[in-house]
Design an enzyme around this catalytic site. Structure first.
Site, mmCIF file in Angstrom:
data_model
loop_
_atom_site.group_PDB
_atom_site.id
_atom_site.type_symbol
_atom_site.label_atom_id
_atom_site.label_comp_id
_atom_site.label_asym_id
_atom_site.label_seq_id
_atom_site.Cartn_x
_atom_site.Cartn_y
_atom_site.Cartn_z
ATOM 1 N N ASN A 112 10.071 2.250 -5.293
ATOM 2 C CA ASN A 112 9.159 3.085 -4.670
ATOM 3 C C ASN A 112 8.620 4.440 -5.447
ATOM 4 O O ASN A 112 7.440 4.746 -5.251
ATOM 5 C CB ASN A 112 9.839 3.424 -3.219
ATOM 6 C CG ASN A 112 9.604 2.359 -2.211
ATOM 7 O OD1 ASN A 112 8.904 1.450 -2.535
ATOM 8 N ND2 ASN A 112 9.932 2.649 -0.948
ATOM 9 N N GLY B 156 -7.816 7.016 -4.347
ATOM 10 C CA GLY B 156 -8.046 7.397 -2.925
ATOM 11 C C GLY B 156 -7.534 8.553 -2.498
ATOM 12 O O GLY B 156 -7.383 9.697 -3.240
ATOM 13 N N CYS C 129 7.250 4.710 4.291
ATOM 14 C CA CYS C 129 8.533 4.610 3.113
ATOM 15 C C CYS C 129 8.063 5.594 2.207
ATOM 16 O O CYS C 129 8.741 6.154 1.559
ATOM 17 C CB CYS C 129 8.280 3.193 2.681
ATOM 18 S SG CYS C 129 9.114 2.039 3.905
ATOM 19 N N GLY D 43 0.553 7.408 1.824
ATOM 20 C CA GLY D 43 1.370 7.915 3.453
ATOM 21 C C GLY D 43 2.135 7.020 3.747
ATOM 22 O O GLY D 43 2.655 5.964 3.052
ATOM 23 N N ARG E 134 5.516 -5.003 2.588
ATOM 24 C CA ARG E 134 4.627 -4.084 2.896
ATOM 25 C C ARG E 134 4.076 -4.368 4.355
ATOM 26 O O ARG E 134 3.788 -5.506 4.558
ATOM 27 C CB ARG E 134 3.523 -4.342 1.835
ATOM 28 C CG ARG E 134 3.863 -4.163 0.470
ATOM 29 C CD ARG E 134 2.863 -4.794 -0.592
ATOM 30 N NE ARG E 134 2.769 -6.306 -0.060
ATOM 31 C CZ ARG E 134 1.639 -6.861 -0.763
ATOM 32 N NH1 ARG E 134 0.913 -6.343 -1.683
ATOM 33 N NH2 ARG E 134 1.454 -8.175 -0.544
ATOM 34 N N THR F 151 16.686 1.239 3.786
ATOM 35 C CA THR F 151 16.957 2.102 2.460
ATOM 36 C C THR F 151 17.749 3.061 2.231
ATOM 37 O O THR F 151 17.888 4.087 3.366
ATOM 38 C CB THR F 151 15.293 2.570 2.148
ATOM 39 O OG1 THR F 151 14.631 1.412 2.230
ATOM 40 C CG2 THR F 151 15.393 3.319 0.783
#
Ligand code: NAD
Length: 382
Positions: free
Chosen positions: A208, A253, A260, A257, A154, A121
């Site tokens: 993202n 939640g 990425c 974290g 993922r 990335t």
């Protein structure tokens, strides 16, 4: 056709084994000698469901090899994947120094036409820069085209994500290189987005940023639900059934974290800033997440009706940022543990797979380890 993969981390090793599995000969290189020694023996430092089985199968078939010799890797392949890390710098931008260094080194080993596929990335403009660096170090008449092909896997479902890619983004102006990369990926995906370097780089960053936005959005809705007695899981379900919204990434939640989203969101704000633009939404998403990460502590103090946690022993179940991985980079649990210590509490932590990783980094701080449970010493460093 022989492929090579430079960087045997999460993205690199998964890319390598999946191409080996569909029959390509893959040669992998990493600057970490121990990692290569381990991989040569079939030992993987990361945990990813299904990965070890495919690796073993392909080591046996002789489809996959590991080396520390970068020159061998580049000279013996037509297509070279660069999958090295791009961690955050102190100003929040992405450190692309390893990618640039490899571009310089690659130019020196060119012995035929090559395609360099950048999966790491990187900020917009990096692939263009890499092409320039390679051109200036390539003293041969061979062509070496840089293709941006950002990674979307993922952790925790990386193998199945790779075999069922929702899209493959191919950024380049070189039509023949683009067609070759599409052909390579046809076993993995039906959807291809052909575009230029900068657009491909932006697709990754925007994806993202959007996923993080969904998470922070539903967490804010959860906080409102708590105040008015609504059930956030039902709100999310009701929202997610609307195909314009979609159900994924709507689980409230403790915030996002991992390796990425935290770094790519901050890098997105930074990249926009460098171009004179204030990415306001993304700044708010990051701020909401920072607060949400410590929400469990707030709830705990409120439930116990106390101001600190002295004399309390608190169990923390799970030390990674999500299930089915041993990656503890930017794990919310570790942040929560640190806050518990700041408030005077003691922690017993459990994780089904990540304890060895935790030991590698926080080994000296572990007072006792029993199987998959560790008792931390005070304090945990930042
Ligand atoms: P990682 O840190 O797990 O792996 C990087 C590997 O590259 C390490 O093994 C390191 O030793 C090796 N390396 C570094 N410099 C090198 C060099 N000069 N020569 C050879 N090897 C070198 O990183 P990762 O999580 O696999 O991520 C790689 C890139 O992919 C990053 O840019 C990341 O943002 C992106 N990405 C990661 C994920 C993910 O879920 N991990 C998903 C999508 C994209």
């Amino acid at each position: 056709m022989r492929l090579s993969v430079i960087g045997c981390g999460y993205v690199g090793i998964v890319t390598a084994v999946c191409f080996a599995k569909i029959g390509y000969e893959v040669i992998c290189v990493d600057s970490d000698k121990q990692k290569i020694k381990d991989l040569q023996k079939g030992r993987i430092q990361i945990y990813e469901p299904g990965l070890k089985e495919i690796l073993d199968e392909n080591i046996q078939k002789d489809n996959i090899k590991f080396t520390i010799d970068l020159g061998e890797c580049i000279r013996s392949s037509n297509i070279i994947f660069i999958t090295v890390g791009t961690p955050s710098l102190s100003d929040g931008s992405l450190d692309v120094s390893q990618v640039k260094l490899l571009a310089q080194q690659t130019g020196r080993f060119i012995n035929g036409d090559k395609i360099i596929v950048i999966k790491s990335t990187v900020p917009a403009g990096t692939n263009r820069l890499i092409q320039e660096v390679i051109n200036s170090s390539n003293i041969t008449s061979h062509k070496c085209s840089v293709v941006s092909c950002p990674e979307f896997l993922r952790e925790g479902s990386a193998i199945s994500d790779t075999f069922n890619m929702e899209r493959v983004v191919i950024g380049t102006d070189d039509l023949s290189a683009a067609n070759l990369i599409e052909k390579l990926y046809t076993r993995f995906s039906k959807n291809f987005v052909h575009t230029n370097w900068e657009t491909a780089e932006l697709i990754k960053l925007a994806s993202n940023a959007f996923l993080a936005t969904k998470i922070s959005f539903i967490n804010e809705i959860a906080n409102i639900c708590e105040k008015c007695g609504a059930d956030v899981t039902k709100v999310a379900m009701g929202m997610g059934l609307d195909s314009r919204i979609g159900a994924s990434y709507l689980r409230a939640g403790i915030g996002y974290g991992g390796s990425c989203l935290p770094k790519d969101t901050v890098a997105g704000v930074r990249l926009a800033e460098d171009m004179g633009y204030d990415f306001e939404i993304l700044r708010s998403v990051i701020n909401v997440n920072k607060k949400q990460l410590l929400k469990p502590i707030e709830i705990l103090l409120h439930a116990l009706r106390v101001k600190d946690l002295s004399d309390k022993v608190i169990a923390v179940l799970g030390l990674t940022f999500k299930p089915d991985t041993n990656d503890i980079r930017n794990s919310p649990s570790l942040l929560i543990i640190k806050r518990i210590f700041e408030l005077g509490g003691t922690v017993n932590a459990y994780d089904p797979i990540a304890i060895p990783e935790v030991k590698k980094i926080y080994g000296s701080l572990i007072r006792r380890r029993r199987g998959r449970t560790v008792v931390f010493k005070f304090p945990l460093p930042s």
